[in-house]
Design a protein around this motif. Sequence first.
Motif, PDB file in Angstrom:
ATOM      1  N   GLY A 119       0.881  -1.202   0.079  1.00 29.89           N
ATOM      2  CA  GLY A 119      -0.130   0.013  -0.047  1.00 29.89           C
ATOM      3  C   GLY A 119       1.051   1.265  -0.059  1.00 29.89           C
ATOM      4  N   ILE A 120       2.047   1.295  -0.562  1.00 27.69           N
ATOM      5  CA  ILE A 120       2.943   2.251  -0.621  1.00 27.69           C
ATOM      6  C   ILE A 120       2.790   2.842  -2.147  1.00 27.69           C
ATOM      7  N   PRO A 121       2.213   4.148  -2.354  1.00 26.55           N
ATOM      8  CA  PRO A 121       2.200   4.815  -3.528  1.00 26.55           C
ATOM      9  C   PRO A 121       3.728   4.690  -4.186  1.00 26.55           C
ATOM     10  N   HIS A 122       3.637   4.900  -5.650  1.00 30.42           N
ATOM     11  CA  HIS A 122       5.185   5.080  -6.055  1.00 30.42           C
ATOM     12  C   HIS A 122       4.874   5.523  -7.449  1.00 30.42           C
ATOM     13  N   ASP A 123       5.860   6.111  -7.810  1.00 36.53           N
ATOM     14  CA  ASP A 123       6.220   6.697  -9.163  1.00 36.53           C
ATOM     15  C   ASP A 123       7.359   6.852  -9.766  1.00 36.53           C
ATOM     16  N   PHE A 124       7.730   5.748 -10.177  1.00 40.29           N
ATOM     17  CA  PHE A 124       9.170   5.444 -10.742  1.00 40.29           C
ATOM     18  C   PHE A 124       9.563   5.636 -12.001  1.00 40.29           C
ATOM     19  N   THR A 125      10.874   5.975 -12.404  1.00 41.87           N
ATOM     20  CA  THR A 125      11.273   6.067 -13.775  1.00 41.87           C
ATOM     21  C   THR A 125      11.735   4.719 -14.262  1.00 41.87           C
ATOM     22  N   LEU A 151      13.642  11.657 -14.881  1.00 39.51           N
ATOM     23  CA  LEU A 151      13.850  11.543 -13.535  1.00 39.51           C
ATOM     24  C   LEU A 151      13.780  12.860 -12.926  1.00 39.51           C
ATOM     25  N   LYS A 152      14.446  14.163 -13.351  1.00 40.33           N
ATOM     26  CA  LYS A 152      14.143  15.418 -12.923  1.00 40.33           C
ATOM     27  C   LYS A 152      13.005  15.937 -13.061  1.00 40.33           C
ATOM     28  N   GLU A 153      12.336  15.656 -14.272  1.00 39.73           N
ATOM     29  CA  GLU A 153      10.824  16.347 -14.499  1.00 39.73           C
ATOM     30  C   GLU A 153       9.857  15.530 -13.176  1.00 39.73           C
ATOM     31  N   LYS A 154      10.099  14.444 -12.984  1.00 39.53           N
ATOM     32  CA  LYS A 154       9.294  13.731 -12.125  1.00 39.53           C
ATOM     33  C   LYS A 154       9.404  14.080 -10.764  1.00 39.53           C
ATOM     34  N   VAL A 155      10.982  14.273 -10.179  1.00 41.86           N
ATOM     35  CA  VAL A 155      11.030  14.874  -8.806  1.00 41.86           C
ATOM     36  C   VAL A 155      10.529  16.275  -8.682  1.00 41.86           C
ATOM     37  N   LYS A 156      10.526  16.978  -9.598  1.00 43.97           N
ATOM     38  CA  LYS A 156      10.003  18.474  -9.769  1.00 43.97           C
ATOM     39  C   LYS A 156       8.665  18.434  -9.484  1.00 43.97           C
ATOM     40  N   ALA A 157       7.838  17.675 -10.123  1.00 42.46           N
ATOM     41  CA  ALA A 157       6.496  17.450 -10.033  1.00 42.46           C
ATOM     42  C   ALA A 157       5.898  16.805  -8.688  1.00 42.46           C
ATOM     43  N   LEU A 158       6.834  15.880  -8.173  1.00 41.99           N
ATOM     44  CA  LEU A 158       6.403  15.536  -7.075  1.00 41.99           C
ATOM     45  C   LEU A 158       6.608  16.467  -5.686  1.00 41.99           C
ATOM     46  N   ALA A 159       7.893  17.051  -5.836  1.00 43.52           N
ATOM     47  CA  ALA A 159       8.278  17.793  -4.823  1.00 43.52           C
ATOM     48  C   ALA A 159       7.270  19.325  -4.898  1.00 43.52           C
ATOM     49  N   GLY A 160       6.487  19.545  -5.987  1.00 38.11           N
ATOM     50  CA  GLY A 160       5.315  20.496  -5.813  1.00 38.11           C
ATOM     51  C   GLY A 160       4.307  20.078  -4.953  1.00 38.11           C
TER      52      GLY A 160
END
Length: 309
Positions: A75-81, A119-128
């Motif tokens: 039950g841990i959400p994830h969003d990997f590259t 990866l950078k785009e995903k990190v930026k979106a998640l950080a927001g």
Amino acid sequence: MITTVTLNAAIDKTYRVKSFEMDWVSRVTDMIAVPGGKGINVARVARLLGEPVTAAGFVAGFNGQFIRSGLDTEGIPHDFTEVPGESRLCLTVLDADNGTQTELLEPGPAIAENSLLPLKEKVKALAGRSTHVCFSGSLPLGCPPSLYAELITLAREAGAEAVLDASGDALAAGLEAKPLLIKPNEHEIVRLLGRPASSDDDLAACIRELMQRGIRHVVVSLGARGALAGSSGRVRRVAIPAIRAVNPVGSGDAMVAGMVTALRRGSSDEDAARFGAACGSANALQMQAGVVTTEDVERIFRSVTVTDY
């Protein structure tokens, strides 16, 4: 939300044997295989503490599928590259008779330059969408030492606080981006500053130097002796109660999860250090890395002492 970034995610497999001898056949009495890597351990502990989390980073191949599937089960959400290759397997052997642990760590996939931008785009979106982003663990082959510094900057620009738990060149380069919190051990901080630290006084001086460089929280873990925790210019000794450890692997990750959780909830610097230490000790009571119970954490928290150094 707390986002964790594990650039070298793994399957963590733990074997328990009665006696582990070289050049001999050993029969495994217990085995656990779960998604792992330092950031995934942070995500797991933070979720068990009741915090919303998302695990991110790189995964590859069949092992990457196992990691995603295992996190779904937990039950841990994830969003990997996704990247080419195969995510690594990290093996821990616990020797019951001798009380030892032996770790065998695969290198993981090599990361091509064209995988860094997604990866950078995903990190930026998640950080927001996050209050904190935790960057944990080793850099895979192909990643420049400056990558953590770049990701920390992206996270801060998106409005999140950044935490860095790494070592070697990746940690040294990452400091340039001034993360909120770092957690080197006593050997890593010596390498980081390039000078010996043969006493706790020396370690405290190292912590003060790093805080003067703009790192608000500098926590040096000392194993069974607890930690020295620097926050906002002050250094404190964190003493933990004696426990009968089952598996200490992942205790540092649990400590990071505990501190970030406490800071996110508005705790004082002193209580954040206490709560982090309690989580690290609670993790050592479990066979699986990155697992705590709230009952253990609360019980140990009451016995952790924090004093000015």
